[in-house]
Design a protein around this motif. Structure first.
Motif, PDB file in Angstrom:
ATOM      1  N   LYS A  49       0.831  -1.547   0.033  1.00  9.66           N
ATOM      2  CA  LYS A  49      -0.041   0.288   0.467  1.00  9.66           C
ATOM      3  C   LYS A  49       0.799   1.376   0.327  1.00  9.66           C
ATOM      4  O   LYS A  49       0.471   2.316  -0.639  1.00  9.66           O
ATOM      5  N   MET A  50       2.080   1.299   1.020  1.00  7.96           N
ATOM      6  CA  MET A  50       3.100   2.582   0.642  1.00  7.96           C
ATOM      7  C   MET A  50       3.581   2.513  -0.152  1.00  7.96           C
ATOM      8  O   MET A  50       3.625   3.737  -0.957  1.00  7.96           O
ATOM      9  N   GLN A 112       2.645   6.745   5.148  1.00  6.12           N
ATOM     10  CA  GLN A 112       2.540   5.536   5.019  1.00  6.12           C
ATOM     11  C   GLN A 112       3.531   4.634   5.413  1.00  6.12           C
ATOM     12  O   GLN A 112       3.996   3.458   6.091  1.00  6.12           O
ATOM     13  N   ARG A 113       5.329   5.422   5.591  1.00  2.58           N
ATOM     14  CA  ARG A 113       6.306   5.022   6.208  1.00  2.58           C
ATOM     15  C   ARG A 113       6.157   4.822   8.063  1.00  2.58           C
ATOM     16  O   ARG A 113       6.673   3.670   8.834  1.00  2.58           O
ATOM     17  N   THR A 114       5.450   5.901   8.318  1.00  2.00           N
ATOM     18  CA  THR A 114       5.124   5.384   9.692  1.00  2.00           C
ATOM     19  C   THR A 114       3.643   3.878  10.004  1.00  2.00           C
ATOM     20  O   THR A 114       4.273   3.290  11.365  1.00  2.00           O
ATOM     21  N   HIS A 115       3.491   4.066   9.019  1.00  2.00           N
ATOM     22  CA  HIS A 115       2.650   2.467   9.007  1.00  2.00           C
ATOM     23  C   HIS A 115       3.463   1.621   8.933  1.00  2.00           C
ATOM     24  O   HIS A 115       2.525   0.751  10.121  1.00  2.00           O
ATOM     25  N   LEU A 116       4.625   1.398   8.332  1.00  4.50           N
ATOM     26  CA  LEU A 116       4.907   0.514   7.601  1.00  4.50           C
ATOM     27  C   LEU A 116       5.836   0.174   8.990  1.00  4.50           C
ATOM     28  O   LEU A 116       6.278  -1.074   9.343  1.00  4.50           O
ATOM     29  N   HIS A 117       6.412   1.188   9.861  1.00  2.00           N
ATOM     30  CA  HIS A 117       7.136   1.120  10.766  1.00  2.00           C
ATOM     31  C   HIS A 117       6.312  -0.066  12.069  1.00  2.00           C
ATOM     32  O   HIS A 117       7.084  -0.210  12.919  1.00  2.00           O
TER      33      HIS A 117
END
Length: 174
Positions: A49-50, A112-117
């Motif tokens: 998604k990101m 989006q990077r925060t969601h992945l993190h």
């Protein structure tokens, strides 16, 4: 009560406690392993998604820039064919390049990077919790599946190098 009956009750209680602990700890281990498997899929989905959001927003921003670069000279050249071009330029409002698409892109990248993190952090927490379960007493006596959950954090070459060398000398931003 006879001593034989008391002995049987004590043995039965010990057996019941043993099996209760065995099933309890093994069920907890199974739940953590299943959660790790589900989290691995969530990480893949989050990364997918990101990547798609960032890529598509960047394409929209690039297309806008290309269109603006192509159209702006045509708009300006069509306006100033008469002799009083300087006065028209002063009085007219010229089209402005809108940077809000780039701001939106930067915000999307960060979100989006925060969601992945967060998804990767949860995976590491599940692994830590499971490892604590299989290494702690008394659960370590009862857990039967002690195989390691394999997971490597999605990272960059730069970050991997920093972790190996323990040096981060690249402080220049631009």
């Amino acid at each position: 009560m006879s001593s034989t009956l008391i002995g049987i009750i004590v043995i039965a209680a010990v057996v019941i406690i043993y099996f209760g602990l065995y099933f309890s700890y093994n069920n907890r281990e199974i739940n953590l392993r299943k959660e790790a498997e589900a989290q691995r899929q969530k990480i893949e989905s989050t990364y997918d998604k990101m990547w798609k959001i960032i890529k598509q927003k960047a394409e929209v921003s690039d297309k806008y820039r290309e269109t603006f670069e192509r159209v702006y000279p045509e708009i300006i050249s069509g306006r100033y064919k008469s002799d009083s071009t300087m006065m028209n330029w002063i009085q007219e409002a010229n089209p402005n390049f809108d940077t809000s698409l780039y701001n939106d892109l930067m915000q999307a990248i960060e979100i989006q990077r925060t969601h992945l993190h967060n998804a990767q952090t949860r995976m590491l927490d599940v692994i830590r919790e499971r490892e604590a379960l299989i290494e702690s007493y008394p659960s370590r006596w009862f857990v039967s599946n002690k195989s390691k959950i394999e997971y490597e954090v999605i990272s960059s070459t730069h970050s991997k190098t920093i972790m190996e060398t323990h040096l981060d000398d690249d402080v220049k931003i631009f």
